[in-house]
Design a protein around this motif. Structure first.
Motif, PDB file in Angstrom:
ATOM      1  N   THR A  49       0.797  -1.234   0.000  1.00  0.00           N
ATOM      2  CA  THR A  49       0.000   0.000   0.000  1.00  0.00           C
ATOM      3  C   THR A  49       0.832   1.288   0.000  1.00  0.00           C
ATOM      4  O   THR A  49       0.435   2.239  -0.678  1.00  0.00           O
ATOM      5  CB  THR A  49      -1.026   0.012   1.147  1.00  0.00           C
ATOM      6  OG1 THR A  49      -0.368  -0.234   2.385  1.00  0.00           O
ATOM      7  CG2 THR A  49      -2.112  -1.009   0.923  1.00  0.00           C
ATOM      8  N   PRO A  50       1.975   1.380   0.686  1.00  0.00           N
ATOM      9  CA  PRO A  50       2.728   2.631   0.556  1.00  0.00           C
ATOM     10  C   PRO A  50       3.314   2.810  -0.845  1.00  0.00           C
ATOM     11  O   PRO A  50       3.490   3.942  -1.299  1.00  0.00           O
ATOM     12  CB  PRO A  50       3.828   2.531   1.615  1.00  0.00           C
ATOM     13  CG  PRO A  50       3.905   1.113   2.001  1.00  0.00           C
ATOM     14  CD  PRO A  50       2.577   0.506   1.687  1.00  0.00           C
ATOM     15  N   VAL A  51       3.582   1.719  -1.536  1.00  0.00           N
ATOM     16  CA  VAL A  51       4.084   1.813  -2.908  1.00  0.00           C
ATOM     17  C   VAL A  51       2.989   2.392  -3.811  1.00  0.00           C
ATOM     18  O   VAL A  51       3.271   3.237  -4.674  1.00  0.00           O
ATOM     19  CB  VAL A  51       4.573   0.439  -3.422  1.00  0.00           C
ATOM     20  CG1 VAL A  51       4.983   0.519  -4.883  1.00  0.00           C
ATOM     21  CG2 VAL A  51       5.729  -0.064  -2.566  1.00  0.00           C
ATOM     22  N   TRP A  54       2.794   6.008  -2.967  1.00  0.00           N
ATOM     23  CA  TRP A  54       4.001   6.660  -3.496  1.00  0.00           C
ATOM     24  C   TRP A  54       3.851   6.925  -4.997  1.00  0.00           C
ATOM     25  O   TRP A  54       4.171   8.015  -5.469  1.00  0.00           O
ATOM     26  CB  TRP A  54       5.194   5.759  -3.202  1.00  0.00           C
ATOM     27  CG  TRP A  54       6.509   6.210  -3.748  1.00  0.00           C
ATOM     28  CD1 TRP A  54       7.337   7.153  -3.224  1.00  0.00           C
ATOM     29  CD2 TRP A  54       7.156   5.707  -4.921  1.00  0.00           C
ATOM     30  NE1 TRP A  54       8.468   7.267  -4.004  1.00  0.00           N
ATOM     31  CE2 TRP A  54       8.375   6.393  -5.045  1.00  0.00           C
ATOM     32  CE3 TRP A  54       6.819   4.747  -5.859  1.00  0.00           C
ATOM     33  CZ2 TRP A  54       9.254   6.140  -6.086  1.00  0.00           C
ATOM     34  CZ3 TRP A  54       7.697   4.497  -6.899  1.00  0.00           C
ATOM     35  CH2 TRP A  54       8.903   5.201  -6.998  1.00  0.00           C
ATOM     36  N   ALA A 119      -1.061   3.495   5.383  1.00  0.00           N
ATOM     37  CA  ALA A 119       0.237   3.364   4.722  1.00  0.00           C
ATOM     38  C   ALA A 119       0.189   3.931   3.306  1.00  0.00           C
ATOM     39  O   ALA A 119       1.185   4.474   2.816  1.00  0.00           O
ATOM     40  CB  ALA A 119       0.693   1.909   4.698  1.00  0.00           C
ATOM     41  N   ALA A 120      -0.952   3.825   2.640  1.00  0.00           N
ATOM     42  CA  ALA A 120      -1.093   4.421   1.308  1.00  0.00           C
ATOM     43  C   ALA A 120      -1.001   5.941   1.396  1.00  0.00           C
ATOM     44  O   ALA A 120      -0.325   6.582   0.579  1.00  0.00           O
ATOM     45  CB  ALA A 120      -2.407   3.986   0.668  1.00  0.00           C
ATOM     46  N   GLY A 123       2.462   6.821   1.943  1.00  0.00           N
ATOM     47  CA  GLY A 123       3.195   6.635   0.697  1.00  0.00           C
ATOM     48  C   GLY A 123       3.153   7.863  -0.191  1.00  0.00           C
ATOM     49  O   GLY A 123       4.141   8.213  -0.851  1.00  0.00           O
ATOM     50  N   LEU A 126       5.692  10.148   1.095  1.00  0.00           N
ATOM     51  CA  LEU A 126       7.045   9.682   0.796  1.00  0.00           C
ATOM     52  C   LEU A 126       7.475  10.060  -0.620  1.00  0.00           C
ATOM     53  O   LEU A 126       8.659  10.274  -0.869  1.00  0.00           O
ATOM     54  CB  LEU A 126       7.141   8.174   1.005  1.00  0.00           C
ATOM     55  CG  LEU A 126       6.930   7.685   2.434  1.00  0.00           C
ATOM     56  CD1 LEU A 126       6.958   6.160   2.489  1.00  0.00           C
ATOM     57  CD2 LEU A 126       7.961   8.280   3.377  1.00  0.00           C
ATOM     58  N   ILE A 133      11.635   3.974  -2.018  1.00  0.00           N
ATOM     59  CA  ILE A 133      10.386   3.337  -1.601  1.00  0.00           C
ATOM     60  C   ILE A 133      10.553   1.830  -1.429  1.00  0.00           C
ATOM     61  O   ILE A 133       9.867   1.227  -0.604  1.00  0.00           O
ATOM     62  CB  ILE A 133       9.232   3.676  -2.576  1.00  0.00           C
ATOM     63  CG1 ILE A 133       7.871   3.292  -1.979  1.00  0.00           C
ATOM     64  CG2 ILE A 133       9.447   2.996  -3.923  1.00  0.00           C
ATOM     65  CD1 ILE A 133       7.511   4.021  -0.724  1.00  0.00           C
ATOM     66  N   ALA A 137       9.276   0.198   1.882  1.00  0.00           N
ATOM     67  CA  ALA A 137       8.180  -0.781   1.781  1.00  0.00           C
ATOM     68  C   ALA A 137       8.579  -2.123   2.388  1.00  0.00           C
ATOM     69  O   ALA A 137       7.780  -2.745   3.103  1.00  0.00           O
ATOM     70  CB  ALA A 137       7.761  -0.960   0.320  1.00  0.00           C
TER      71      ALA A 137
END
Length: 191
Positions: A49-51, A54, A119-120, A123, A126, A133, A137
């Motif tokens: 999710t952070p990717v 991002w 987390a998204a 991201g 970030l 990332i 991640a």
């Protein structure tokens, strides 16, 4: 982004999954292998999710570069505030443990997705900071895997009392990181 900051970010974003895993562990009383499988689900989803956030942030980075620090501050503050709100507004641990919960894989995945939405949002922040990332991640995913697995096992033994405390600490850390980013970009502090 320093290794300490990445670790603090990973711990903060893992707090929701840890809290949810404690609750699931209290209700389902998992075996070690079931706790590891649940930890893998939480960790994998929390790493992806952070990717996604991002990538969305990179798309918009050129348009918002002059205010990116304010956006990072706002997003991290909002996610941290939400975590603090939820940690302090939960029903009692006994009532939460008594509530019916689904045992299926779909319920586990839904819980993991629900705990990883923050987390998204992080991201997106970030993307404005130019971080690697991939490293972030993997760190978030690995930390979440470990904490969710431990949370399932702790929940099996201790019940769901520890979850809100972990979420509260995670929220405070995220607000602190957002404030640090803002103060650094405004030139008020240098680290």
């Amino acid at each position: 982004m320093s290794p300490i900051t990445i670790l603090l970010l990973s711990l903060s974003l893992s707090a929701d999954a840890f809290a949810a895993a404690i609750g699931r562990g209290a209700v389902h009383r998992p075996t070690l292998s079931a706790a590891v499988r649940a930890g893998l689900v939480f960790g994998a989803i929390e790493a992806v999710t952070p990717v996604i956030g991002w990538a969305l942030g990179l798309t918009a980075a050129g348009f918002v570069q002059s205010v990116d620090h304010w956006i990072a501050f706002g997003l991290l503050g909002a996610v941290g505030g939400k975590m603090i709100w939820e940690a302090t507004r939960r029903e009692s641990p006994d009532a939460a443990a008594a509530a019916p919960r689904s045992r299926g894989r779909l319920a586990l995945v839904a819980t993991a997705v629900g705990t990883s939405l923050d987390a998204a949002a992080v991201g997106v922040s970030l993307a404005f900071l130019g971080v690697n990332i991939g490293v972030v991640a993997v760190s978030i995913g690995l930390t979440t895997f470990i904490l969710a697995t431990l949370g399932m096992l702790i929940g099996r033994v201790a019940g769901s009392r520890l979850g809100p405390v972990a979420e509260l600490i995670g929220g405070i850390l995220l607000i602190g990181m957002g404030t640090r980013i803002l103060l650094e970009h405004l030139g008020l502090i240098t680290w």
